[in-house]
Scaffold this active site. Structure first.
Site, PDB file in Angstrom:
ATOM      1  N   TYR A  34      32.110  33.196  -3.112  1.00 34.31           N
ATOM      2  CA  TYR A  34      32.242  31.745  -3.107  1.00 34.31           C
ATOM      3  C   TYR A  34      33.615  31.409  -2.539  1.00 34.31           C
ATOM      4  O   TYR A  34      34.649  31.805  -3.098  1.00 34.31           O
ATOM      5  CB  TYR A  34      32.110  31.145  -4.515  1.00 34.31           C
ATOM      6  CG  TYR A  34      32.475  29.674  -4.492  1.00 34.31           C
ATOM      7  CD1 TYR A  34      31.669  28.766  -3.795  1.00 34.31           C
ATOM      8  CD2 TYR A  34      33.636  29.195  -5.093  1.00 34.31           C
ATOM      9  CE1 TYR A  34      32.016  27.423  -3.716  1.00 34.31           C
ATOM     10  CE2 TYR A  34      33.991  27.852  -5.011  1.00 34.31           C
ATOM     11  CZ  TYR A  34      33.175  26.979  -4.318  1.00 34.31           C
ATOM     12  OH  TYR A  34      33.514  25.657  -4.219  1.00 34.31           O
ATOM     13  N   ARG A  79       0.805  -1.219   0.000  1.00 34.17           N
ATOM     14  CA  ARG A  79       0.000   0.000   0.000  1.00 34.17           C
ATOM     15  C   ARG A  79       0.846   1.281   0.000  1.00 34.17           C
ATOM     16  O   ARG A  79       0.332   2.361  -0.238  1.00 34.17           O
ATOM     17  CB  ARG A  79      -0.951  -0.019   1.216  1.00 34.17           C
ATOM     18  CG  ARG A  79      -2.045  -1.064   1.091  1.00 34.17           C
ATOM     19  CD  ARG A  79      -2.719  -1.376   2.428  1.00 34.17           C
ATOM     20  NE  ARG A  79      -1.940  -2.335   3.225  1.00 34.17           N
ATOM     21  CZ  ARG A  79      -2.319  -2.803   4.412  1.00 34.17           C
ATOM     22  NH1 ARG A  79      -3.459  -2.381   4.945  1.00 34.17           N
ATOM     23  NH2 ARG A  79      -1.573  -3.670   5.080  1.00 34.17           N
ATOM     24  N   LYS A  91       8.771  -0.982   2.992  1.00 39.01           N
ATOM     25  CA  LYS A  91       7.967  -0.079   3.838  1.00 39.01           C
ATOM     26  C   LYS A  91       8.687   0.365   5.103  1.00 39.01           C
ATOM     27  O   LYS A  91       8.695   1.551   5.439  1.00 39.01           O
ATOM     28  CB  LYS A  91       6.644  -0.763   4.215  1.00 39.01           C
ATOM     29  CG  LYS A  91       5.845   0.037   5.237  1.00 39.01           C
ATOM     30  CD  LYS A  91       4.420  -0.415   5.372  1.00 39.01           C
ATOM     31  CE  LYS A  91       4.268  -1.677   6.169  1.00 39.01           C
ATOM     32  NZ  LYS A  91       2.849  -1.984   6.409  1.00 39.01           N
ATOM     33  N   TYR A 132      38.612  25.383  -9.107  1.00 35.99           N
ATOM     34  CA  TYR A 132      38.448  24.253 -10.033  1.00 35.99           C
ATOM     35  C   TYR A 132      39.027  24.619 -11.387  1.00 35.99           C
ATOM     36  O   TYR A 132      38.634  25.629 -11.993  1.00 35.99           O
ATOM     37  CB  TYR A 132      36.949  23.946 -10.146  1.00 35.99           C
ATOM     38  CG  TYR A 132      36.607  22.706 -10.925  1.00 35.99           C
ATOM     39  CD1 TYR A 132      37.284  21.505 -10.733  1.00 35.99           C
ATOM     40  CD2 TYR A 132      35.572  22.727 -11.853  1.00 35.99           C
ATOM     41  CE1 TYR A 132      36.943  20.370 -11.447  1.00 35.99           C
ATOM     42  CE2 TYR A 132      35.222  21.582 -12.570  1.00 35.99           C
ATOM     43  CZ  TYR A 132      35.910  20.417 -12.362  1.00 35.99           C
ATOM     44  OH  TYR A 132      35.568  19.290 -13.063  1.00 35.99           O
TER      45      TYR A 132
END
Ligand code: UD1
Ligand code: MG
Length: 492
Positions: free
Chosen positions: A365, A8, A15, A386
């Site tokens: 940042y 259900r 569940k 980066y």
């Protein structure tokens, strides 16, 4: 019992692994079991067994039994029995989908059962029940004329008359081991669902003339089983309500508790104030005196004392005492702030250590960085961490002033007491106490006449040419469109 699919729920996740207030339903049941002093558990797994087992990997109190296939709750307990030593006096059986059951209630059941063992008529079984206005879906408690329990009838097997019974089975039981063993061996699946029902143990033991009793749950909500997502949401809401209540009674001010979701494992110290719409998740801790102004989402983070955090998102961050964060700050994993740090609006930090008294007041940042003490990071500063392949470190010493709109191209180091002029793009080491300026020199042309400047003339002739091109373009398009409609073509 944690082997069922939970049809259900309509979910790929078993569940019992659905979460309410930050814990899986199964984890929450086991948490209360432990709190009640029961330390030896057999968890019956079946549907999604590996996943369910993995969720309890760190729980030293759990052993596992497999139920494959899942033929009902009685069949489930049959699989657990071989794991339980024969000398065991009594077995406590709980459902993995009843997350509102409290440790106190389990303790009450254990005490009642134990007390009966000292009497002439010891109990063979004890079950938790409650009266519900809407008992739909639950097993109903059937009693004889003298009030003794004789059976549990499941919703799908109940007669119209039995469906009127408001007393329901909460799915929590204690059975004498020998009695349980004997009844389990006699179960059949002749019922509406074709399953081996654990609940049939009751009628078998009653027919054996053994003594059974019920404990009415003090709080009917505790017996709620979760079979679908509506019930899951209701259970979660109740757990959040309990958590907020527990915190308020322990000295936390929560301005509008119904608007906040504080997960069960979160720790909040005395004299913290939590304004509306805050969500505190996972293993978060909040130190005393801290104010969480509205709309904070804080996950797995450690916040010190006397901080103020406003409308900010923190995930796996550590914040020292007296920090002032937000509005609209974003602290990502590995953001570690010492004391008295300020991180203001639209500043994002990731894997960045910020020293005592440093300030990142706006629009920055700072990622993969080590920042010393009393540093001022000007508005718009970016650590360019980066290079498209690797992440690199930016090191900033103490007492550094980084002017607004600077780029620090990592790997790079700015030593103590250095000063970076606004608008600089720093690519090389800046030495202690130095001023680094990286800008093209400003030029100036006196008496500039906008209309007559070569740039303005060039621009106006360019815009004339562009306008001409656009108008001939639109003429061409119109022509193409009309010819397309003539030939019946659908697209240009
Ligand atoms: C069950 C009871 C019902 C009670 C209700 C309380 C039975 C037959 N019915 O109904 O009387 O009112 O709980 O919430 O017991 N499970 C297994 N293996 C199986 C089937 C179920 O491990 O083969 C586990 C499920 O994972 C779940 C628990 O047993 O944790 C209960 O199963 P569920 O299907 O939810 O039973 P209910 O219909 O709620
Ligand atoms: Mg259920």
């Amino acid at each position: 019992m944690a082997a069922g699919k939970g049809t259900r729920m309509k979910s790929a996740l078993p569940k019992v692994l659905h979460k309410a207030a930050g814990r899986t339903m199964l984890g929450q049941v086991l948490h209360e079991v432990r709190a009640a002093g029961v330390n030896d558990c057999v968890v019956v797994v079946g549907h999604g067994a590996e996943q369910v087992q993995a969720s309890l990997q760190e729980d030293p109190n759990c052993r596992f039994a497999r139920q494959m296939p899942q033929l009902g709750t009685g069949h489930c307990v049959q699989q657990a029995l071989p794991q339980i030593p024969a000398a065991t006096e009594a077995v406590l059986i709980l459902c993995g989908d009843t997350p509102l059951l409290r440790a106190q209630t389990i303790q009450q059941m254990l005490q009642l059962y134990a007390a009966s063992q000292q009497t002439a008529q010891p109990l063979a079984g004890l079950l938790l029940t409650t009266l519900l206005d809407n008992p739909f879906g639950y097993g109903r408690i059937v009693r004889n004329s003298s009030g003794s329990v004789t059976a549990i009838v499941e919703e799908k097997d109940a007669s119209e008359q039995q469906k009127q019974i408001r007393e329901i089975n909460a799915g929590a039981y204690i059975f004498n081991y020998a009695a349980l063993q004997s009844a389990l061996g006699r179960l059949n699946n002749h019922n509406a669902q074709g399953e081996y029902y654990l609940t049939d143990v009751i009628s078998l033991l009653a027919a054996d003339g053994l003594r059974l009793d019920t404990l009415p749950a003090a709080d009917p909500l505790e017996t709620s089983g979760v079979n679908d997502r509506v019930q899951l949401a209701a259970a979660a809401a109740e757990l959040y309500r309990r958590k907020a209540e527990e915190l308020m009674l322990a000295g936390v001010t929560i301005i509008n508790p119904a608007s906040c979701c504080i997960e069960l494992d979160v720790k909040v110290a005395e004299d913290v104030t939590i304004y509306p719409n805050c969500q505190l998740r996972g293993q978060t801790t909040i130190g005393s005196g801290t104010v969480l102004d509205s709309d904070c989402l804080i996950t797995d983070s450690q916040i010190g004392r006397d901080c103020t955090i406003t409308k900010s998102v923190l995930n796996q961050a550590a914040v020292g005492d007296r920090a002032n964060i937000g509005p609209f700050a974003y602290l990502r994993p590995g953001a570690r702030l010492a004391e008295d740090v300020k991180v203001g609006d639209f500043a994002e930090l990731k894997n960045a250590q910020i020293g005592r008294g440093s300030k990142i007041p706006h629009l920055s940042y700072i990622g993969d960085a080590e920042v010393g003490e009393n540093v001022n990071i000007g508005c718009g500063t970016i650590t360019c961490n980066y290079d498209g392949v690797n992440k690199h470190l930016t090191k900033i010493g103490s007492n550094v002033f980084v002017g607004s709109n600077s780029n620090l191209v990592a790997p790079v180091e700015v030593q103590d007491d250095a000063f970076i002029a606004a608008g600089s793009t720093i690519t090389r080491e800046v030495h202690a106490g130095a001023l680094a300026v990286e800008r093209s020199p400003q030029r100036e042309i006196a008496n500039w006449n906008r209309e007559k400047s070569p740039q303005a003339l060039a621009k106006s002739s360019a815009s004339r040419a562009k306008a001409l091109a656009e108008s001939s373009d639109s003429r061409a398009q119109a022509l193409a469109k009309s010819s397309a409609s003539r030939t019946g073509a659908k697209k240009l």
